[in-house]
Scaffold this motif. Structure first.
Motif, PDB file in Angstrom:
ATOM      1  N   ILE A  58      19.045  24.617 -15.830  1.00 50.05           N
ATOM      2  CA  ILE A  58      19.189  25.551 -14.713  1.00 50.05           C
ATOM      3  C   ILE A  58      20.568  26.196 -14.788  1.00 50.05           C
ATOM      4  O   ILE A  58      21.571  25.502 -14.917  1.00 50.05           O
ATOM      5  N   LEU A  59      20.601  27.528 -14.660  1.00 51.44           N
ATOM      6  CA  LEU A  59      21.858  28.263 -14.543  1.00 51.44           C
ATOM      7  C   LEU A  59      21.915  28.851 -13.138  1.00 51.44           C
ATOM      8  O   LEU A  59      21.025  29.596 -12.743  1.00 51.44           O
ATOM      9  N   GLN A  60      22.944  28.497 -12.398  1.00 47.85           N
ATOM     10  CA  GLN A  60      23.110  28.959 -11.021  1.00 47.85           C
ATOM     11  C   GLN A  60      24.350  29.832 -10.919  1.00 47.85           C
ATOM     12  O   GLN A  60      25.461  29.347 -11.124  1.00 47.85           O
ATOM     13  N   PRO A  61      24.201  31.150 -10.632  1.00 51.30           N
ATOM     14  CA  PRO A  61      25.379  31.991 -10.420  1.00 51.30           C
ATOM     15  C   PRO A  61      26.118  31.566  -9.152  1.00 51.30           C
ATOM     16  O   PRO A  61      25.489  31.248  -8.143  1.00 51.30           O
ATOM     17  N   ARG A  66      32.364  29.349  -4.544  1.00 50.75           N
ATOM     18  CA  ARG A  66      31.599  28.278  -5.187  1.00 50.75           C
ATOM     19  C   ARG A  66      30.243  28.010  -4.534  1.00 50.75           C
ATOM     20  O   ARG A  66      29.645  26.972  -4.760  1.00 50.75           O
ATOM     21  N   LEU A  67      29.740  28.943  -3.734  1.00 44.49           N
ATOM     22  CA  LEU A  67      28.405  28.836  -3.166  1.00 44.49           C
ATOM     23  C   LEU A  67      27.442  29.660  -4.013  1.00 44.49           C
ATOM     24  O   LEU A  67      27.842  30.642  -4.636  1.00 44.49           O
ATOM     25  N   PRO A  68      26.165  29.280  -4.058  1.00 41.56           N
ATOM     26  CA  PRO A  68      25.207  30.067  -4.849  1.00 41.56           C
ATOM     27  C   PRO A  68      25.184  31.525  -4.395  1.00 41.56           C
ATOM     28  O   PRO A  68      25.209  31.813  -3.209  1.00 41.56           O
ATOM     29  N   PRO A  91      30.388  33.343 -17.928  1.00 39.44           N
ATOM     30  CA  PRO A  91      30.297  31.878 -17.945  1.00 39.44           C
ATOM     31  C   PRO A  91      31.183  31.198 -16.901  1.00 39.44           C
ATOM     32  O   PRO A  91      30.872  30.093 -16.456  1.00 39.44           O
ATOM     33  N   GLU A  92      32.273  31.843 -16.493  1.00 34.47           N
ATOM     34  CA  GLU A  92      33.162  31.230 -15.505  1.00 34.47           C
ATOM     35  C   GLU A  92      32.512  31.163 -14.128  1.00 34.47           C
ATOM     36  O   GLU A  92      32.946  30.413 -13.271  1.00 34.47           O
ATOM     37  N   ARG A  93      31.479  31.961 -13.913  1.00 36.65           N
ATOM     38  CA  ARG A  93      30.827  32.029 -12.599  1.00 36.65           C
ATOM     39  C   ARG A  93      29.436  31.410 -12.611  1.00 36.65           C
ATOM     40  O   ARG A  93      28.601  31.760 -11.791  1.00 36.65           O
ATOM     41  N   LEU A  94      29.173  30.492 -13.536  1.00 37.57           N
ATOM     42  CA  LEU A  94      27.859  29.868 -13.619  1.00 37.57           C
ATOM     43  C   LEU A  94      27.975  28.357 -13.578  1.00 37.57           C
ATOM     44  O   LEU A  94      28.886  27.770 -14.168  1.00 37.57           O
ATOM     45  N   LEU A  95      27.017  27.746 -12.922  1.00 37.78           N
ATOM     46  CA  LEU A  95      26.917  26.291 -12.873  1.00 37.78           C
ATOM     47  C   LEU A  95      25.713  25.891 -13.712  1.00 37.78           C
ATOM     48  O   LEU A  95      24.615  26.438 -13.533  1.00 37.78           O
ATOM     49  N   LEU A  96      25.888  24.977 -14.639  1.00 36.19           N
ATOM     50  CA  LEU A  96      24.822  24.510 -15.515  1.00 36.19           C
ATOM     51  C   LEU A  96      24.329  23.165 -15.017  1.00 36.19           C
ATOM     52  O   LEU A  96      25.132  22.267 -14.736  1.00 36.19           O
ATOM     53  N   LEU A 105      18.330  11.433 -16.327  1.00 37.90           N
ATOM     54  CA  LEU A 105      19.538  12.219 -16.553  1.00 37.90           C
ATOM     55  C   LEU A 105      19.623  13.316 -15.503  1.00 37.90           C
ATOM     56  O   LEU A 105      18.664  14.047 -15.265  1.00 37.90           O
ATOM     57  N   ARG A 106      20.775  13.434 -14.875  1.00 33.23           N
ATOM     58  CA  ARG A 106      21.054  14.557 -13.976  1.00 33.23           C
ATOM     59  C   ARG A 106      22.523  14.898 -14.148  1.00 33.23           C
ATOM     60  O   ARG A 106      23.395  14.089 -13.805  1.00 33.23           O
ATOM     61  N   LEU A 107      22.788  16.095 -14.660  1.00 33.06           N
ATOM     62  CA  LEU A 107      24.139  16.479 -15.028  1.00 33.06           C
ATOM     63  C   LEU A 107      24.396  17.897 -14.540  1.00 33.06           C
ATOM     64  O   LEU A 107      23.571  18.784 -14.740  1.00 33.06           O
ATOM     65  N   GLN A 108      25.554  18.115 -13.893  1.00 30.96           N
ATOM     66  CA  GLN A 108      25.964  19.435 -13.434  1.00 30.96           C
ATOM     67  C   GLN A 108      27.416  19.660 -13.812  1.00 30.96           C
ATOM     68  O   GLN A 108      28.236  18.759 -13.656  1.00 30.96           O
ATOM     69  N   MET A 109      27.708  20.890 -14.293  1.00 34.57           N
ATOM     70  CA  MET A 109      29.089  21.238 -14.632  1.00 34.57           C
ATOM     71  C   MET A 109      29.207  22.747 -14.754  1.00 34.57           C
ATOM     72  O   MET A 109      28.209  23.432 -14.990  1.00 34.57           O
ATOM     73  N   PRO A 110      30.421  23.292 -14.608  1.00 32.67           N
ATOM     74  CA  PRO A 110      30.610  24.724 -14.854  1.00 32.67           C
ATOM     75  C   PRO A 110      30.293  25.043 -16.316  1.00 32.67           C
ATOM     76  O   PRO A 110      30.659  24.289 -17.219  1.00 32.67           O
ATOM     77  N   LEU A 111      29.594  26.141 -16.539  1.00 29.99           N
ATOM     78  CA  LEU A 111      29.182  26.490 -17.900  1.00 29.99           C
ATOM     79  C   LEU A 111      30.372  26.682 -18.827  1.00 29.99           C
ATOM     80  O   LEU A 111      30.313  26.321 -19.993  1.00 29.99           O
TER      81      LEU A 111
END
Length: 131
Positions: A58-61, A66-68, A91-96, A105-111
């Protein structure tokens, strides 16, 4: 007198050095370049050195606070453990987010921090951008 004449001659000759010789065509202005194509994020996921299919990517802008800010781009990895996603923002404005429900597995980080090849336990991730 000669010291006053030399600067005067240089002052008068300067515009001639900037002039274009007759007969030489004036170059036409270049048309603006074509707009750049949108970048594509390529993701490869391996589990215990085998391609991991069915991983949710998932890519979340994100807005500056820092809110969707827009709908997410959601894809599943194929049988080779690969997926390609169009980038809706830099890429600086996306959450992966990477999720594997079967193995927990559940992983979230800035792209911007996730690009490259790295490992986490039995998982190996390879993320790259291409035009």
């Amino acid at each position: 007198m000669a010291t006053l004449l030399l600067p005067l001659l240089l002052f008068l000759a300067w515009p001639l050095s900037l002039a274009q010789a007759p007969g030489i065509p004036v170059p036409k202005p270049k048309p603006p370049g074509e707009p750049f194509a949108a970048s594509v994020l390529r993701v490869e996921v391996f589990f215990e050195e085998k391609p991991a299919s069915g991983i949710l990517v998932i890519l979340q802008p994100l807005a500056p606070n820092r809110l969707p800010s827009a709908p997410s781009v959601i894809r599943l990895t194929d049988n080779e453990g690969r997926v390609s996603l169009p980038l809706p923002a830099s890429p600086e404005r996306l959450l992966l987010s990477l999720q594997d429900r079967e193995r927990g597995l559940r992983l979230q980080m800035p792209l911007a921090y996730a690009l490259g090849t790295w490992s986490l336990g039995p998982y190996r991730f390879s993320l790259s951008l291409s035009p």
